[in-house]
Design a protein around this motif. Structure first.
Motif, PDB file in Angstrom:
ATOM      1  N   LYS A 159       0.831  -1.209   0.000  1.00 25.89           N
ATOM      2  CA  LYS A 159       0.000   0.000   0.000  1.00 25.89           C
ATOM      3  C   LYS A 159       0.863   1.256   0.000  1.00 25.89           C
ATOM      4  O   LYS A 159       0.588   2.208  -0.745  1.00 25.89           O
ATOM      5  CB  LYS A 159      -0.950   0.019   1.197  1.00 25.89           C
ATOM      6  CG  LYS A 159      -1.785   1.301   1.236  1.00 25.89           C
ATOM      7  CD  LYS A 159      -2.857   1.325   2.314  1.00 25.89           C
ATOM      8  CE  LYS A 159      -3.613   2.638   2.267  1.00 25.89           C
ATOM      9  NZ  LYS A 159      -4.718   2.695   3.239  1.00 25.89           N
ATOM     10  N   ASP A 177      -6.856   1.585  -1.705  1.00 24.02           N
ATOM     11  CA  ASP A 177      -7.690   0.648  -0.936  1.00 24.02           C
ATOM     12  C   ASP A 177      -8.608  -0.150  -1.862  1.00 24.02           C
ATOM     13  O   ASP A 177      -8.766  -1.366  -1.716  1.00 24.02           O
ATOM     14  CB  ASP A 177      -8.525   1.399   0.094  1.00 24.02           C
ATOM     15  CG  ASP A 177      -7.695   1.850   1.298  1.00 24.02           C
ATOM     16  OD1 ASP A 177      -6.558   1.386   1.445  1.00 24.02           O
ATOM     17  OD2 ASP A 177      -8.203   2.680   2.075  1.00 24.02           O
ATOM     18  N   GLU A 178      -9.234   0.541  -2.800  1.00 23.36           N
ATOM     19  CA  GLU A 178     -10.133  -0.130  -3.740  1.00 23.36           C
ATOM     20  C   GLU A 178      -9.381  -1.142  -4.607  1.00 23.36           C
ATOM     21  O   GLU A 178      -9.861  -2.252  -4.856  1.00 23.36           O
ATOM     22  CB  GLU A 178     -10.829   0.902  -4.632  1.00 23.36           C
ATOM     23  CG  GLU A 178     -11.795   1.816  -3.908  1.00 23.36           C
ATOM     24  CD  GLU A 178     -13.059   1.093  -3.463  1.00 23.36           C
ATOM     25  OE1 GLU A 178     -13.369   0.017  -4.017  1.00 23.36           O
ATOM     26  OE2 GLU A 178     -13.724   1.595  -2.541  1.00 23.36           O
ATOM     27  N   TYR A 181      -8.385  -4.178  -2.600  1.00 18.50           N
ATOM     28  CA  TYR A 181      -9.568  -4.981  -2.305  1.00 18.50           C
ATOM     29  C   TYR A 181      -9.935  -5.846  -3.514  1.00 18.50           C
ATOM     30  O   TYR A 181     -10.221  -7.045  -3.390  1.00 18.50           O
ATOM     31  CB  TYR A 181     -10.737  -4.083  -1.922  1.00 18.50           C
ATOM     32  CG  TYR A 181     -12.021  -4.846  -1.681  1.00 18.50           C
ATOM     33  CD1 TYR A 181     -12.239  -5.527  -0.486  1.00 18.50           C
ATOM     34  CD2 TYR A 181     -13.016  -4.886  -2.660  1.00 18.50           C
ATOM     35  CE1 TYR A 181     -13.413  -6.240  -0.263  1.00 18.50           C
ATOM     36  CE2 TYR A 181     -14.195  -5.588  -2.447  1.00 18.50           C
ATOM     37  CZ  TYR A 181     -14.381  -6.265  -1.248  1.00 18.50           C
ATOM     38  OH  TYR A 181     -15.543  -6.971  -1.051  1.00 18.50           O
ATOM     39  N   LEU A 182      -9.901  -5.228  -4.714  1.00 19.11           N
ATOM     40  CA  LEU A 182     -10.248  -5.971  -5.925  1.00 19.11           C
ATOM     41  C   LEU A 182      -9.260  -7.103  -6.208  1.00 19.11           C
ATOM     42  O   LEU A 182      -9.647  -8.165  -6.697  1.00 19.11           O
ATOM     43  CB  LEU A 182     -10.297  -5.021  -7.126  1.00 19.11           C
ATOM     44  CG  LEU A 182     -11.499  -4.088  -7.218  1.00 19.11           C
ATOM     45  CD1 LEU A 182     -11.347  -3.143  -8.406  1.00 19.11           C
ATOM     46  CD2 LEU A 182     -12.793  -4.882  -7.338  1.00 19.11           C
ATOM     47  N   GLN A 184      -7.461  -8.599  -3.941  1.00 18.48           N
ATOM     48  CA  GLN A 184      -7.367  -9.475  -2.761  1.00 18.48           C
ATOM     49  C   GLN A 184      -5.921  -9.617  -2.270  1.00 18.48           C
ATOM     50  O   GLN A 184      -5.506 -10.675  -1.796  1.00 18.48           O
ATOM     51  CB  GLN A 184      -7.970 -10.848  -3.048  1.00 18.48           C
ATOM     52  CG  GLN A 184      -9.484 -10.815  -3.266  1.00 18.48           C
ATOM     53  CD  GLN A 184     -10.236 -10.354  -2.008  1.00 18.48           C
ATOM     54  OE1 GLN A 184     -10.343 -11.102  -1.040  1.00 18.48           O
ATOM     55  NE2 GLN A 184     -10.746  -9.133  -2.037  1.00 18.48           N
ATOM     56  N   HIS A 186      -3.299  -8.227   0.480  1.00 19.32           N
ATOM     57  CA  HIS A 186      -3.326  -7.535   1.770  1.00 19.32           C
ATOM     58  C   HIS A 186      -2.450  -6.285   1.700  1.00 19.32           C
ATOM     59  O   HIS A 186      -1.315  -6.337   1.202  1.00 19.32           O
ATOM     60  CB  HIS A 186      -2.818  -8.466   2.883  1.00 19.32           C
ATOM     61  CG  HIS A 186      -3.160  -7.987   4.254  1.00 19.32           C
ATOM     62  ND1 HIS A 186      -2.518  -6.921   4.852  1.00 19.32           N
ATOM     63  CD2 HIS A 186      -4.098  -8.411   5.146  1.00 19.32           C
ATOM     64  CE1 HIS A 186      -3.026  -6.715   6.052  1.00 19.32           C
ATOM     65  NE2 HIS A 186      -3.987  -7.612   6.258  1.00 19.32           N
TER      66      HIS A 186
END
Length: 217
Positions: A159, A177-178, A181-182, A184, A186
């Motif tokens: 990140k 973040d998006e 998330y898409l 998967q 971490h």
């Protein structure tokens, strides 16, 4: 903080108001907004016409005639207001006032005053800082191997690396973040553990998320 999609939206809206406008005067109310000599900034823009606007990463680029360019980064709170006429008074957050020859006005307003503007030329603005320090946008990644090599040398969480504009330009906190998330993946995964297939997913998800945000305005 305005991110790539927000800056793209601002650019498209501004085009409707400032294209082909001739700058009669520039009033700098906050000198710290201007990188370099604020008097030279004003002097070089007087009499010039805004011919087009573009965007690189989170930077707005105003292209004027005579090869004059100025960059605008909104940082945390920067915003533009368009007025039909010069106001008798501006609030304390007004930083730069552009007065056009037809009497209309573009105001750069910045609550925190972290935003910046920089004068440049059409031939030099892309090859000198700050734009020369930017990584590619997800839309324009041409050498994935170079990105993979950079990841291999970084122990930071993925990140943090995706938020680094020198790695990929344009991704901010909510979009990273998006994307993660898409995919998967971490957010705390060490960047050096990201493999080629995962990097493909990250780039594809970045393009998808940013495109959806731009389309949504």
């Amino acid at each position: 903080m305005p991110e790539l999609p927000e800056v793209e939206t601002i650019k498209n809206i501004l085009l409707k108001f400032v294209l082909e406008k001739r700058i009669r005067d520039v009033i700098v109310l906050n000198r710290n907004t201007i990188e370099g000599d604020h008097l030279a900034f004003s002097e070089n823009l007087r009499g010039k016409t805004i011919k087009s606007l573009s965007r690189i990463g989170k930077f707005l680029i105003f292209h004027l005639d005579e090869d004059i360019v100025f960059l605008s980064h909104l940082r945390m709170e920067g915003k533009y207001f368009f007025h039909d006429h010069l106001l008798s008074d501006y609030d304390k957050h007004a930083c730069v006032i552009f007065i056009f020859s037809d009497g209309t006005v573009l105001e750069y307003n910045d609550t925190r005053k972290f935003g910046l503007m920089k004068l440049a030329t059409a031939t030099s603005y892309r090859s000198s800082p700050p734009l020369s320090n930017l990584g590619p946008e997800p839309f324009a990644v041409q050498d994935k191997r170079q990105l993979l090599m950079k990841l291999a040398r970084k122990s930071l969480p993925i990140k943090a690396v995706l938020l680094d504009q020198t790695f990929l330009a344009g991704l901010g906190n909510i979009y990273v973040d998006e994307v993660l998330y898409l995919t998967q993946i971490h957010p705390e995964t060490p960047a050096k553990l990201i493999n080629s297939e995962q990097l493909d997913y990250i780039i594809e998800a970045s393009v998808k998320v940013l495109t959806m945000a731009i389309q949504s305005g």
